[in-house]
Enzyme design. Structure first.
Site, PDB file in Angstrom:
ATOM      1  N   ASP A  95       0.849  -1.184   0.000  1.00  0.00           N
ATOM      2  CA  ASP A  95       0.000   0.000   0.000  1.00  0.00           C
ATOM      3  C   ASP A  95       0.888   1.238   0.000  1.00  0.00           C
ATOM      4  O   ASP A  95       1.753   1.403   0.860  1.00  0.00           O
ATOM      5  CB  ASP A  95      -0.900   0.006   1.234  1.00  0.00           C
ATOM      6  CG  ASP A  95      -1.967   1.086   1.161  1.00  0.00           C
ATOM      7  OD1 ASP A  95      -3.030   0.815   0.586  1.00  0.00           O
ATOM      8  OD2 ASP A  95      -1.718   2.194   1.663  1.00  0.00           O
ATOM      9  N   GLU A 114      -4.836   2.340  -4.299  1.00  0.00           N
ATOM     10  CA  GLU A 114      -3.372   2.339  -4.266  1.00  0.00           C
ATOM     11  C   GLU A 114      -2.806   1.072  -3.650  1.00  0.00           C
ATOM     12  O   GLU A 114      -1.613   0.998  -3.354  1.00  0.00           O
ATOM     13  CB  GLU A 114      -2.879   3.555  -3.478  1.00  0.00           C
ATOM     14  CG  GLU A 114      -3.170   3.534  -1.993  1.00  0.00           C
ATOM     15  CD  GLU A 114      -4.540   4.089  -1.620  1.00  0.00           C
ATOM     16  OE1 GLU A 114      -4.698   4.511  -0.461  1.00  0.00           O
ATOM     17  OE2 GLU A 114      -5.439   4.106  -2.477  1.00  0.00           O
TER      18      GLU A 114
END
Length: 298
Positions: free
Chosen positions: A175, A218
């Protein structure tokens, strides 16, 4: 986080590929963002205006698209030219911003703001179209990583093989740190560029047979092929270093990028499903976040 769906108005949506055969008209097929199978846009001799306003031939209801964004025109040789009409966020061909008309070649990626299309020439149009549709169902059009659904299907196959061999299955959850602030500070186009570059840097740390997927926004996942847990940690650290190595350039700005990574492994005897193994990696990812970010936890 990017919106994964934006409405688009197609022209000639009743186009039947069965009547095209081996050759036919040129097509424009949206590959990002996409949900489900959309009808292709048939390109003919008439100019097609692209924009957000309702008077456009191809209406893209997306704030990243200008009211009058671009123009597609026949080039007189069976192909097409694309021109930007002074749009705010630009028209790109194969991720290069255009400043003058560009003749499109079969397979080119054309981007209007955040909307990405693939241009298909008249040769083998049916086969090419179905190939694009298959890829759009299994591949994220922005980053080129596989989709979450395809990752889960692949992991279940790996666990099934683990039941026969006893081999472990290793997965990384990754992440980008503080990605929301990138979008808030520099805008979603900068965020798109960061995601594309992040996926590229992840690939530099992978080996043949490893599997990269965009899990959502993301967040990415990597399924490692035939990898022991200690080797998985080394691969994750390699990716972390590559991500933070240098900033991403966006126009005149430098955008720093770091990643937090969680690592998990198991066999069919210790984990019941792909979701369970990913959940373990996700817990370790968020431990890395809580511990200060830009680190690997396993």
């Amino acid at each position: 986080m990017l919106e994964m769906e934006a409405p688009v108005t197609e022209i000639n949506s009743s186009l039947s590929l069965s009547r095209i055969g081996a050759t036919g008209p040129c097509l424009l097929v949206r590959i990002y963002p996409v949900q489900g199978i959309e009808a292709p846009l048939e390109l003919g001799a008439q100019p097609i205006s692209v924009g957000r306003c309702s008077e456009s031939s191809l209406v893209l209801a997306d704030d990243s698209v200008s009211r009058r964004h671009a123009l597609l025109e026949a080039d007189g040789e069976g192909g097409h030219l694309v021109s930007d009409l002074g749009s705010t966020n630009g028209t790109f061909v194969n991720e290069r911003r255009i400043t003058e008309p560009v003749r499109l070649a079969a397979g080119d990626r054309v981007r209007f703001g955040k909307q990405i299309f693939k241009y298909l020439g008249p040769d083998r149009i049916e086969a090419n179209y179905h190939e694009v549709i298959y890829k759009s169902m299994t591949t994220d059009g922005l980053t080129g990583a596989h989709t979450r659904r395809y990752l889960l299907e692949t992991m279940e196959r790996e666990l099934e093989q683990s039941r026969r061999t006893g081999n472990s299955v290793c997965v990384l959850m990754l992440d980008l740190d503080r990605f929301k602030s990138i979008n808030d500070t520099w805008g979603h186009l900068a965020g798109d560029l960061v995601l594309v570059e992040f996926a590229r840097r992840i690939r530099t740390g992978l080996r043949g047979g490893d599997f990269l997927a965009r899990y959502g926004g993301e967040e990415f996942a990597v399924l490692l092929s035939r990898t022991a847990p200690d080797e998985a940690m080394r691969i994750a650290e390699r990716i972390r270093e590559a991500t933070a190595h240098e900033p991403v350039r966006f126009e005149e700005q430098s955008i720093a990028m770091t990643v937090s990574i969680g690592v998990a492994s198991g066999t069919a005897a210790t984990v019941a499903s792909a979701e369970e193994l990913l959940g373990q990696a996700d817990e370790r990812l968020y431990h890395a976040k809580r511990s200060g970010r830009n680190q690997v936890c396993g």
